[in-house]
Design a protein around this motif. Structure first.
Motif, PDB file in Angstrom:
ATOM      1  N   LYS A   1       0.767  -1.237   0.138  1.00 26.65           N
ATOM      2  CA  LYS A   1      -0.064  -0.146  -0.029  1.00 26.65           C
ATOM      3  C   LYS A   1       0.850   1.254  -0.049  1.00 26.65           C
ATOM      4  O   LYS A   1       0.491   2.333  -0.583  1.00 26.65           O
ATOM      5  N   HIS A   2       2.193   1.208   0.462  1.00 22.07           N
ATOM      6  CA  HIS A   2       3.144   2.368   0.516  1.00 22.07           C
ATOM      7  C   HIS A   2       4.344   1.911  -0.507  1.00 22.07           C
ATOM      8  O   HIS A   2       4.889   0.695  -0.067  1.00 22.07           O
TER       9      HIS A   2
ATOM     10  N   THR B   1      13.745   7.250 -14.302  1.00 23.84           N
ATOM     11  CA  THR B   1      14.309   7.155 -15.498  1.00 23.84           C
ATOM     12  C   THR B   1      14.246   5.790 -16.249  1.00 23.84           C
ATOM     13  O   THR B   1      14.763   5.679 -17.589  1.00 23.84           O
ATOM     14  N   ASP B   2      13.667   4.742 -15.580  1.00 18.93           N
ATOM     15  CA  ASP B   2      13.493   3.681 -16.216  1.00 18.93           C
ATOM     16  C   ASP B   2      12.151   3.646 -16.723  1.00 18.93           C
ATOM     17  O   ASP B   2      11.026   3.574 -16.052  1.00 18.93           O
ATOM     18  N   GLU B   3      12.056   3.720 -18.022  1.00 19.11           N
ATOM     19  CA  GLU B   3      10.789   3.790 -18.657  1.00 19.11           C
ATOM     20  C   GLU B   3       9.632   2.657 -18.432  1.00 19.11           C
ATOM     21  O   GLU B   3       8.408   2.996 -18.159  1.00 19.11           O
ATOM     22  N   SER B   4      10.194   1.202 -18.350  1.00 18.50           N
ATOM     23  CA  SER B   4       9.356   0.248 -17.815  1.00 18.50           C
ATOM     24  C   SER B   4       8.748   0.330 -16.545  1.00 18.50           C
ATOM     25  O   SER B   4       7.620   0.076 -16.412  1.00 18.50           O
ATOM     26  N   ASP B   5       9.941   0.623 -15.518  1.00 16.27           N
ATOM     27  CA  ASP B   5       9.476   0.618 -14.210  1.00 16.27           C
ATOM     28  C   ASP B   5       8.359   1.890 -13.924  1.00 16.27           C
ATOM     29  O   ASP B   5       7.294   1.623 -13.263  1.00 16.27           O
ATOM     30  N   LEU B   6       8.731   3.163 -14.851  1.00 12.72           N
ATOM     31  CA  LEU B   6       7.717   4.164 -14.518  1.00 12.72           C
ATOM     32  C   LEU B   6       6.270   3.715 -14.832  1.00 12.72           C
ATOM     33  O   LEU B   6       5.291   4.018 -14.637  1.00 12.72           O
ATOM     34  N   GLU B   7       6.197   3.164 -16.227  1.00 14.85           N
ATOM     35  CA  GLU B   7       4.814   2.798 -16.675  1.00 14.85           C
ATOM     36  C   GLU B   7       4.104   1.908 -15.759  1.00 14.85           C
ATOM     37  O   GLU B   7       2.969   1.924 -15.436  1.00 14.85           O
ATOM     38  N   SER B   8       4.933   0.662 -15.339  1.00 14.18           N
ATOM     39  CA  SER B   8       4.109  -0.243 -14.357  1.00 14.18           C
ATOM     40  C   SER B   8       3.701   0.525 -13.136  1.00 14.18           C
ATOM     41  O   SER B   8       2.738   0.129 -12.427  1.00 14.18           O
ATOM     42  N   PHE B   9       4.827   1.355 -12.769  1.00 12.90           N
ATOM     43  CA  PHE B   9       4.479   2.024 -11.384  1.00 12.90           C
ATOM     44  C   PHE B   9       3.098   2.890 -11.647  1.00 12.90           C
ATOM     45  O   PHE B   9       2.264   3.023 -10.607  1.00 12.90           O
TER      46      PHE B   9
ATOM     47  N   VAL C   1      -2.508   3.844 -10.458  1.00 12.86           N
ATOM     48  CA  VAL C   1      -3.987   4.373 -11.009  1.00 12.86           C
ATOM     49  C   VAL C   1      -5.058   3.126 -10.569  1.00 12.86           C
ATOM     50  O   VAL C   1      -6.107   3.592 -10.290  1.00 12.86           O
ATOM     51  N   SER C   2      -4.537   1.917 -10.604  1.00 15.58           N
ATOM     52  CA  SER C   2      -5.593   0.793 -10.190  1.00 15.58           C
ATOM     53  C   SER C   2      -5.725   0.327  -8.989  1.00 15.58           C
ATOM     54  O   SER C   2      -6.447  -0.555  -8.634  1.00 15.58           O
ATOM     55  N   THR C   3      -5.002   0.944  -8.033  1.00 11.92           N
ATOM     56  CA  THR C   3      -5.162   0.630  -6.644  1.00 11.92           C
ATOM     57  C   THR C   3      -5.354   1.801  -5.472  1.00 11.92           C
ATOM     58  O   THR C   3      -5.165   3.093  -6.291  1.00 11.92           O
TER      59      THR C   3
ATOM     60  N   MET D   1       0.418  11.687 -16.273  1.00 14.36           N
ATOM     61  CA  MET D   1       0.120  10.134 -16.296  1.00 14.36           C
ATOM     62  C   MET D   1      -0.988   9.752 -15.224  1.00 14.36           C
ATOM     63  O   MET D   1      -1.280   8.733 -14.808  1.00 14.36           O
ATOM     64  N   GLY D   2      -1.228  10.914 -14.424  1.00 12.81           N
ATOM     65  CA  GLY D   2      -2.483  10.641 -13.837  1.00 12.81           C
ATOM     66  C   GLY D   2      -2.429  10.231 -12.260  1.00 12.81           C
ATOM     67  O   GLY D   2      -3.264   9.923 -11.430  1.00 12.81           O
ATOM     68  N   VAL D   3      -1.007  10.527 -11.739  1.00 12.26           N
ATOM     69  CA  VAL D   3      -0.592  10.062 -10.591  1.00 12.26           C
ATOM     70  C   VAL D   3      -0.089  10.894  -9.593  1.00 12.26           C
ATOM     71  O   VAL D   3       0.242  10.606  -8.430  1.00 12.26           O
ATOM     72  N   LEU D   4       0.155  12.210  -9.728  1.00 13.16           N
ATOM     73  CA  LEU D   4       0.891  13.188  -9.124  1.00 13.16           C
ATOM     74  C   LEU D   4       0.267  13.391  -7.838  1.00 13.16           C
ATOM     75  O   LEU D   4       0.956  13.425  -6.832  1.00 13.16           O
TER      76      LEU D   4
END
Length: 208
Positions: A47-48, A55-63, A68-70, A103-106
């Motif tokens: 949860k935290h 800087t890692d594009e894949s990690d950032l997208e997954s993050f 967004v989904s949790t 990306m809707g998470v700020l």
């Protein structure tokens, strides 16, 4: 109630100097004073969570997908030096803060570092109610610079203090961090006593 708002090493030691520690490390139980933010990995159910770099594009997208989904909240190390901010700008044509917003998470993140925040970033953070954690000894010690603490405070942004990895503050002593912050705030504003004792008390307790 002193709060170490960002710590990545020696959480038990950090807890000796404050009432609460936001520890970014493995999810081991350190006691009620230590709130663990688990380093982000794909498939996490924490949860935290903590994202150490954008800087890692894949990690950032997954993050971002995870946020967004949790109902998870996150500490994100962002705009912490010129190299990181420049890489994000070159790749996305946006600052790290603007990218998180797009990306809707700020609004679900607390930003850590913040050395390269500009006025537009700070205005957006104030608009979205985003907090900032500064790391005075680490930012100065690693040669990154210093965060615009006074500019953030003027906008009503909630600002806290963290010790990061303790390399330049081995005792994880928040009083030492505040003394360095006092000096860097003077440098930011080019005047003495740029941050009042009352403001420093608020920073230590991580409140507006």
């Amino acid at each position: 109630m002193p709060i170490n708002a960002f710590c990545t090493a020696a959480p038990k030691l950090a807890a000796e100097h404050c009432d609460e520690v936001y520890y970014c490390g493995e999810g081991e139980c350190f006691g009620s004073a230590v709130i663990v933010y688990e380093p982000f990995s794909v498939g996490t159910t924490a949860k935290h969570i903590y994202l150490p770099s954008m800087t890692d594009e894949s990690d950032l997208e997954s993050f971002c997908d995870h946020i967004v989904s949790t109902d998870a909240t996150a500490l994100v190390r962002a705009s912490y030096d010129l190299d990181e901010a420049g890489l994000i700008e070159a790749r996305y044509k946006l600052s790290p803060i603007m990218l998180l917003h797009k990306m809707g998470v700020l609004d679900r993140c607390t930003l850590v570092g913040g050395v390269c925040l500009d006025n537009d970033d700070l205005d957006l953070m104030a608009q979205d109610g985003v907090s900032l954690v500064v790391t005075p000894t680490a930012s100065a010690g690693y040669g990154h610079g210093f965060a615009p603490t006074c500019a953030a405070l003027r906008r009503g942004i909630r600002v806290g203090i963290g010790t990061f990895d303790g390399r330049y503050n081995a005792a994880h002593d928040l009083k030492y961090e505040t003394e360095i912050l006092r000096l860097t705030a003077n440098a930011e504003m080019r005047t003495e006593n740029a941050v009042s004792d009352e403001q420093l008390e608020k920073l230590l307790s991580f409140v507006k």
